[in-house]
Design a protein around this motif. Structure first.
Motif, PDB file in Angstrom:
ATOM      1  N   GLY A  97       0.822  -1.210   0.000  1.00  0.00           N
ATOM      2  CA  GLY A  97       0.000   0.000   0.000  1.00  0.00           C
ATOM      3  C   GLY A  97       0.854   1.257   0.000  1.00  0.00           C
ATOM      4  O   GLY A  97       0.556   2.234  -0.709  1.00  0.00           O
ATOM      5  N   ILE A  98       1.934   1.246   0.757  1.00  0.00           N
ATOM      6  CA  ILE A  98       2.871   2.379   0.776  1.00  0.00           C
ATOM      7  C   ILE A  98       3.518   2.541  -0.604  1.00  0.00           C
ATOM      8  O   ILE A  98       3.611   3.656  -1.132  1.00  0.00           O
ATOM      9  CB  ILE A  98       3.960   2.185   1.867  1.00  0.00           C
ATOM     10  N   PHE A  99       3.962   1.428  -1.192  1.00  0.00           N
ATOM     11  CA  PHE A  99       4.578   1.484  -2.521  1.00  0.00           C
ATOM     12  C   PHE A  99       3.594   1.996  -3.572  1.00  0.00           C
ATOM     13  O   PHE A  99       3.983   2.687  -4.517  1.00  0.00           O
ATOM     14  CB  PHE A  99       5.134   0.115  -2.941  1.00  0.00           C
ATOM     15  N   LEU A 139      -6.244   9.368  -1.018  1.00  0.00           N
ATOM     16  CA  LEU A 139      -6.779   9.603   0.327  1.00  0.00           C
ATOM     17  C   LEU A 139      -7.507   8.365   0.846  1.00  0.00           C
ATOM     18  O   LEU A 139      -7.390   8.012   2.023  1.00  0.00           O
ATOM     19  CB  LEU A 139      -7.720  10.800   0.335  1.00  0.00           C
ATOM     20  N   HIS A 140      -8.222   7.683  -0.032  1.00  0.00           N
ATOM     21  CA  HIS A 140      -8.927   6.474   0.382  1.00  0.00           C
ATOM     22  C   HIS A 140      -7.951   5.323   0.650  1.00  0.00           C
ATOM     23  O   HIS A 140      -8.200   4.491   1.511  1.00  0.00           O
ATOM     24  CB  HIS A 140      -9.990   6.095  -0.646  1.00  0.00           C
ATOM     25  N   VAL A 141      -6.846   5.285  -0.087  1.00  0.00           N
ATOM     26  CA  VAL A 141      -5.818   4.282   0.195  1.00  0.00           C
ATOM     27  C   VAL A 141      -5.204   4.554   1.572  1.00  0.00           C
ATOM     28  O   VAL A 141      -4.945   3.619   2.338  1.00  0.00           O
ATOM     29  CB  VAL A 141      -4.737   4.252  -0.908  1.00  0.00           C
ATOM     30  N   VAL A 142      -4.995   5.829   1.897  1.00  0.00           N
ATOM     31  CA  VAL A 142      -4.470   6.177   3.223  1.00  0.00           C
ATOM     32  C   VAL A 142      -5.435   5.692   4.311  1.00  0.00           C
ATOM     33  O   VAL A 142      -5.011   5.128   5.325  1.00  0.00           O
ATOM     34  CB  VAL A 142      -4.201   7.696   3.329  1.00  0.00           C
ATOM     35  N   HIS A 176     -10.237  -4.189  -0.608  1.00  0.00           N
ATOM     36  CA  HIS A 176     -10.530  -4.759  -1.929  1.00  0.00           C
ATOM     37  C   HIS A 176     -11.336  -3.766  -2.769  1.00  0.00           C
ATOM     38  O   HIS A 176     -11.122  -3.651  -3.977  1.00  0.00           O
ATOM     39  CB  HIS A 176     -11.274  -6.086  -1.802  1.00  0.00           C
ATOM     40  N   PHE A 177     -12.249  -3.043  -2.126  1.00  0.00           N
ATOM     41  CA  PHE A 177     -13.010  -2.026  -2.853  1.00  0.00           C
ATOM     42  C   PHE A 177     -12.074  -0.958  -3.415  1.00  0.00           C
ATOM     43  O   PHE A 177     -12.171  -0.570  -4.582  1.00  0.00           O
ATOM     44  CB  PHE A 177     -14.064  -1.372  -1.953  1.00  0.00           C
ATOM     45  N   VAL A 178     -11.144  -0.468  -2.583  1.00  0.00           N
ATOM     46  CA  VAL A 178     -10.209   0.563  -3.031  1.00  0.00           C
ATOM     47  C   VAL A 178      -9.357   0.035  -4.184  1.00  0.00           C
ATOM     48  O   VAL A 178      -9.071   0.761  -5.142  1.00  0.00           O
ATOM     49  CB  VAL A 178      -9.343   1.047  -1.842  1.00  0.00           C
ATOM     50  N   ASP A 179      -8.971  -1.234  -4.129  1.00  0.00           N
ATOM     51  CA  ASP A 179      -8.187  -1.840  -5.209  1.00  0.00           C
ATOM     52  C   ASP A 179      -8.996  -1.913  -6.502  1.00  0.00           C
ATOM     53  O   ASP A 179      -8.509  -1.539  -7.574  1.00  0.00           O
ATOM     54  CB  ASP A 179      -7.733  -3.250  -4.813  1.00  0.00           C
ATOM     55  N   ILE A 180     -10.214  -2.400  -6.416  1.00  0.00           N
ATOM     56  CA  ILE A 180     -11.066  -2.498  -7.605  1.00  0.00           C
ATOM     57  C   ILE A 180     -11.369  -1.113  -8.160  1.00  0.00           C
ATOM     58  O   ILE A 180     -11.383  -0.900  -9.378  1.00  0.00           O
ATOM     59  CB  ILE A 180     -12.357  -3.275  -7.277  1.00  0.00           C
TER      60      ILE A 180
END
Length: 193
Positions: A97-99, A139-142, A176-180
């Protein structure tokens, strides 16, 4: 299914899952609105037609998809009570996630080096949309990373068991939602001109 049946804990778990899905649906509507505005704005005469997303955005897409796989496997190992494997995969997911975020900012740096800024005389509407959509997603990944930190902390405190892992499930669903969502946004920005 009668939602009023079950123990108090089961009712609370269903309510928490439902609230997460309400939030996810709200986010889907927001990003649908921004991508719709992107489509409508693409008819403007000052719209960039030959712009391509920099390679770091492609790399970040691979990274975030890999993070979804590692979190899926972590959840699976937790259900099998393989705590050490779960720990390793949770930490790998967090690092991925950081990468992802690092590569997003590398992509922004390439866009700026190409002469396009978010605002000011070197900006244009096309790049403003790309910045807006990608930054809001970051922001959502954070938020997802914060959820992962909570899950990692709770995992070390051994609060999750194969039959009791609601917090883990909620965080995994959001991740998973943020990834999709990023996969959709990447494909949209990459192919729609």
């Amino acid at each position: 299914m009668d939602l009023t049946q079950g123990t108090q804990e089961e009712k609370q778990n269903r309510a928490k899952k439902m609230m997460l899905w309400f939030g996810i649906i709200s986010l889907i509507m927001s990003f649908a609105g921004w991508t719709s505005a992107y489509v409508v704005s693409s008819t403007r005469p000052d719209w960039l037609k030959d712009f391509q997303l920099p390679d770091p955005f492609i790399i970040s897409t691979v990274i975030i998809l890999a993070s979804s796989l590692t979190l899926f496997l972590a959840q699976r190992f937790l259900k099998q009570n393989k705590r050490q494997s779960t720990t390793v995969l949770l930490l790998v997911t967090f690092v991925l996630g950081i990468f992802f975020i690092v590569n997003q900012f590398k992509g922004f740096a390439e866009i700026i080096n190409a002469g396009y800024n978010f605002t000011g005389p070197t900006s244009n509407v096309t790049m403003s949309y790309v910045y807006l959509i990608a930054l809001v997603h970051i922001l959502h990944v954070v938020v997802g990373l914060i959820c992962l930190l909570v899950v990692i902390y709770n995992h070390f405190k051994q609060k999750y068991q194969p039959t009791k892992m609601l917090g883990f499930e909620l965080a995994a669903t959001f991740w998973h939602f943020v990834d999709i969502l990023w996969l959709y946004l990447f494909l949209f920005l990459y192919f729609f001109r």
